[in-house]
Design a protein around this motif. Structure first.
Motif, PDB file in Angstrom:
ATOM      1  N   GLU A  34       0.830  -1.204   0.000  1.00  0.00           N
ATOM      2  CA  GLU A  34       0.000   0.000   0.000  1.00  0.00           C
ATOM      3  C   GLU A  34       0.860   1.249   0.000  1.00  0.00           C
ATOM      4  O   GLU A  34       0.591   2.205  -0.738  1.00  0.00           O
ATOM      5  CB  GLU A  34      -0.951  -0.017   1.193  1.00  0.00           C
ATOM      6  N   TYR A  38       0.753   3.802  -3.124  1.00  0.00           N
ATOM      7  CA  TYR A  38       0.331   5.195  -2.925  1.00  0.00           C
ATOM      8  C   TYR A  38       1.399   6.159  -3.416  1.00  0.00           C
ATOM      9  O   TYR A  38       1.115   7.093  -4.184  1.00  0.00           O
ATOM     10  CB  TYR A  38       0.024   5.437  -1.452  1.00  0.00           C
ATOM     11  N   SER A 134      -8.290  -3.201   2.004  1.00  0.00           N
ATOM     12  CA  SER A 134      -9.168  -2.144   1.497  1.00  0.00           C
ATOM     13  C   SER A 134      -9.271  -0.959   2.445  1.00  0.00           C
ATOM     14  O   SER A 134      -9.802   0.087   2.077  1.00  0.00           O
ATOM     15  CB  SER A 134     -10.575  -2.695   1.227  1.00  0.00           C
ATOM     16  N   GLN A 135      -8.771  -1.113   3.690  1.00  0.00           N
ATOM     17  CA  GLN A 135      -8.809  -0.023   4.660  1.00  0.00           C
ATOM     18  C   GLN A 135      -7.718  -0.212   5.700  1.00  0.00           C
ATOM     19  O   GLN A 135      -7.618  -1.273   6.311  1.00  0.00           O
ATOM     20  CB  GLN A 135     -10.170   0.063   5.337  1.00  0.00           C
ATOM     21  N   ILE A 179      -7.177   5.184   6.102  1.00  0.00           N
ATOM     22  CA  ILE A 179      -7.162   5.303   4.647  1.00  0.00           C
ATOM     23  C   ILE A 179      -8.009   4.175   4.081  1.00  0.00           C
ATOM     24  O   ILE A 179      -7.768   3.003   4.374  1.00  0.00           O
ATOM     25  CB  ILE A 179      -5.734   5.227   4.098  1.00  0.00           C
ATOM     26  N   LEU A 181      -9.697   2.399   0.571  1.00  0.00           N
ATOM     27  CA  LEU A 181      -9.488   2.281  -0.868  1.00  0.00           C
ATOM     28  C   LEU A 181     -10.739   1.747  -1.532  1.00  0.00           C
ATOM     29  O   LEU A 181     -11.243   0.683  -1.183  1.00  0.00           O
ATOM     30  CB  LEU A 181      -8.313   1.345  -1.155  1.00  0.00           C
ATOM     31  N   ARG A 185      -9.324   7.134  -3.050  1.00  0.00           N
ATOM     32  CA  ARG A 185      -8.605   6.893  -1.797  1.00  0.00           C
ATOM     33  C   ARG A 185      -9.044   7.979  -0.818  1.00  0.00           C
ATOM     34  O   ARG A 185      -8.736   9.150  -0.980  1.00  0.00           O
ATOM     35  CB  ARG A 185      -7.093   6.940  -2.015  1.00  0.00           C
ATOM     36  N   SER A 186      -9.819   7.579   0.207  1.00  0.00           N
ATOM     37  CA  SER A 186     -10.315   8.545   1.188  1.00  0.00           C
ATOM     38  C   SER A 186      -9.491   8.441   2.459  1.00  0.00           C
ATOM     39  O   SER A 186      -8.923   7.388   2.771  1.00  0.00           O
ATOM     40  CB  SER A 186     -11.793   8.316   1.488  1.00  0.00           C
ATOM     41  N   PHE A 187      -9.444   9.527   3.217  1.00  0.00           N
ATOM     42  CA  PHE A 187      -8.638   9.536   4.432  1.00  0.00           C
ATOM     43  C   PHE A 187      -9.268  10.422   5.491  1.00  0.00           C
ATOM     44  O   PHE A 187      -9.960  11.391   5.201  1.00  0.00           O
ATOM     45  CB  PHE A 187      -7.211  10.021   4.142  1.00  0.00           C
ATOM     46  N   GLU A 227     -10.483  13.037   0.033  1.00  0.00           N
ATOM     47  CA  GLU A 227     -10.302  11.900  -0.845  1.00  0.00           C
ATOM     48  C   GLU A 227      -9.559  12.345  -2.091  1.00  0.00           C
ATOM     49  O   GLU A 227      -9.566  13.529  -2.452  1.00  0.00           O
ATOM     50  CB  GLU A 227     -11.630  11.247  -1.200  1.00  0.00           C
ATOM     51  N   ILE A 230      -7.302   7.323  -7.147  1.00  0.00           N
ATOM     52  CA  ILE A 230      -6.313   6.268  -6.952  1.00  0.00           C
ATOM     53  C   ILE A 230      -5.069   6.546  -7.790  1.00  0.00           C
ATOM     54  O   ILE A 230      -3.936   6.348  -7.338  1.00  0.00           O
ATOM     55  CB  ILE A 230      -6.915   4.895  -7.323  1.00  0.00           C
TER      56      ILE A 230
END
Length: 508
Positions: A34, A38, A134-135, A179, A181, A185-187, A227, A230
């Motif tokens: 990851e 990223y 995924s997270q 984070i 996915l 990609r949200s955070f 976000e 990707i």
């Protein structure tokens, strides 16, 4: 903005690595993949030696190369080693040496080459990574976390370590970042620290030029969310925003102070500041950029060789905020601007420069304005090609459609001006007001203490009796008596014919 985004995203990763949630199976390889994915997706060139032994993945010679095309420069960050250790519950620990030298190299045809080492040290630093591919959730804490410039070489100065020193220290920090996915990609991020201190010094070995800047923020708190695509090109901010990049964040502190000292060319300078808290908020998306800055009970004191005496000022509140549209649209977009300087005070020494007899009232001053409105942009503000085209063709950036003056307040030296109003603008009529769009609307104003202030200015010799008479005649034309002594009020109107009226009397 692009350069700072690159540096900031890399710094965010390093800080999060210096970082429990709903647990699921997660491997060290998942975490490394990851990170690599990223950084690579945002334009970094990532290399590292990896070695797996049992439950531990060791990363050695980790290098992050950051291109800066606009400066024809490449910045490389190097981390000697770190480890990702798998736990029995499906979580992963990121483990760093107690002392970690991070190398920084800057190379480019248009930039001086630079080699530096920033040493990160920590006590009781911990980071736990949980989730699934995924997270990812990062929970981190440390008793102390220090970053110190321990080596510096500039192209013309092979050893500049003694000339420039820098150290940042964080105490009692903890935070959590998540984070997720999916299509994007949200955070989300939350961070707190008891204190952040900094200490920067420089001295020119070939002269007497020297300086230092140090200070501290207490009760630090930061949070943010957003976000991003990707895959995206971080050299094109306009394309990033169009693809869905958005973020908002807030940083606040309970108290702060700073001390600046400097000397050069035989002159000396010093300044100290303090405050009882403040905040900075920022938001950005495909349509708007907004900032909101506030400081509470701020004081500034300055001494300099060129000043005859120390200068000091203070304010109960200093605030600035704005929201600006950034994207070309066919429909009007919201904007806002507000500024507030409340209970502003100057030292008597400053007052005495122009009012040695103390004629003017020295009550705290306040200047405040709050506006909102709508505007239509004719180009994308963050598109360099569109901005260049606008500049070369001399076209306006867009149209002002309406503005509301929600509050206007100027209170100082015994006088006070207040007002509220609202106007719309006809952009098809550029003749009535000399090339500007024709406004239509009204504004209510009130003024107290104006005649008393004029009397004092005459006494001080700043205004002649004849000039004061002209000013009073002008106020008589534009205003009518208010409800109290030495008070005036006025309603300024601009109608659809472009006529200007004051209290019903036509002026234009």
């Amino acid at each position: 903005m692009t350069r700072y985004f690159r540096y900031g995203s890399c710094a965010a990763l390093i800080c999060s690595l210096s970082a429990p949630a709903a647990y699921a199976d997660l491997t060290a390889q998942d975490v490394w993949q990851e990170w690599n994915s990223y950084l690579t997706s945002t334009g970094y060139d990532v290399t590292a030696d990896t070695e797996t032994s049992g439950d531990t993945l060791t990363l050695s010679n980790l290098k992050l190369m950051i291109p800066v095309p606009e400066d024809d420069t490449v910045v490389t960050l190097g981390i000697p080693s770190m480890a990702l250790v798998e736990n029995d519950d499906g979580t992963v620990n990121a483990v760093f040496p107690a002392s970690l030298p991070i190398s920084v190299e800057v190379q480019g045809s248009d930039t001086e080459e630079l080699d530096a080492v920033v040493t990160m040290t920590h006590s009781n630093g911990k980071m736990l990574i949980s989730g699934d591919p995924s997270q990812y959730t990062y929970v981190h804490s440390s008793d102390t976390l220090d970053f110190e410039l321990t080596s510096l070489s500039i192209e013309d100065e092979p050893d500049a370590s003694d000339a420039i020193k820098a150290k940042f220290s964080v105490k009692g920090s903890n935070g959590e970042s998540t984070i997720a996915l999916a299509d994007m990609r949200s955070f989300t991020q939350d961070y707190k620290a008891d204190s952040l201190s900094y200490d920067l010094t420089f001295s020119d070995p070939d002269s007497t030029d020297a300086g230092s800047f140090k200070g501290e923020l207490s009760g630090l708190s930061m949070n943010g969310s957003g976000e991003m695509p990707i895959e995206f090109d971080n050299s094109d901010m306009a394309a990033m925003l169009a693809a869905g990049f958005e973020m908002k964040g807030n940083m606040s502190y309970s108290a702060g102070n700073s001390d600046l000292q400097g000397s050069g060319d035989g002159q000396e300078f010093s300044a100290t500041t303090s405050s009882q808290g403040g905040s900075v908020a920022v938001q950005m998306d495909s349509t708007n950029i907004g900032y909101d800055l506030k400081g509470q009970n701020t004081t500034v004191a300055v001494t300099a060789s060129e000043l005859p005496f120390p200068v000091s000022i203070e304010a109960a509140q200093a605030a600035l905020s704005f929201l600006l549209p950034v994207a070309k649209t066919d429909d009007p977009q919201d904007f806002s601007f507000a500024m507030n300087l409340q209970d502003f005070k100057m030292s008597d020494m400053l007052w005495n420069l122009f009012d040695p007899q103390g004629t003017l009232p020295r009550d705290p001053a306040t200047v405040s304005i709050d506006t909102t409105g709508k505007a239509t942009l004719a180009f994308d503000m963050l598109d360099p090609e569109a901005a260049m085209q606008m500049e070369t063709q001399g076209t306006p950036p867009g149209e002002l459609n309406e503005i509301d003056i929600n509050n206007l307040l100027v209170s100082m030296v015994g006088a006070k001006l207040e007002g509220q109003g609202s106007f719309t603008f006809d952009n098809s009529d550029l003749e009535s007001f000399g090339g500007a769009p024709r406004p239509q609307g009204e504004m209510d104003l009130s003024l107290t203490g104006a005649n008393g202030l004029l009397d004092k200015l005459i006494e001080m010799g700043f205004v002649s009796s004849q000039d004061a008479m002209g000013a009073r005649m002008m106020m008589g034309m534009l205003a009518v008596p208010g409800e109290g002594p030495d008070s005036l009020k006025s309603k300024i109107e601009i109608n659809e014919q472009g006529q200007i009226l004051a209290n019903g009397q036509r002026l234009k």
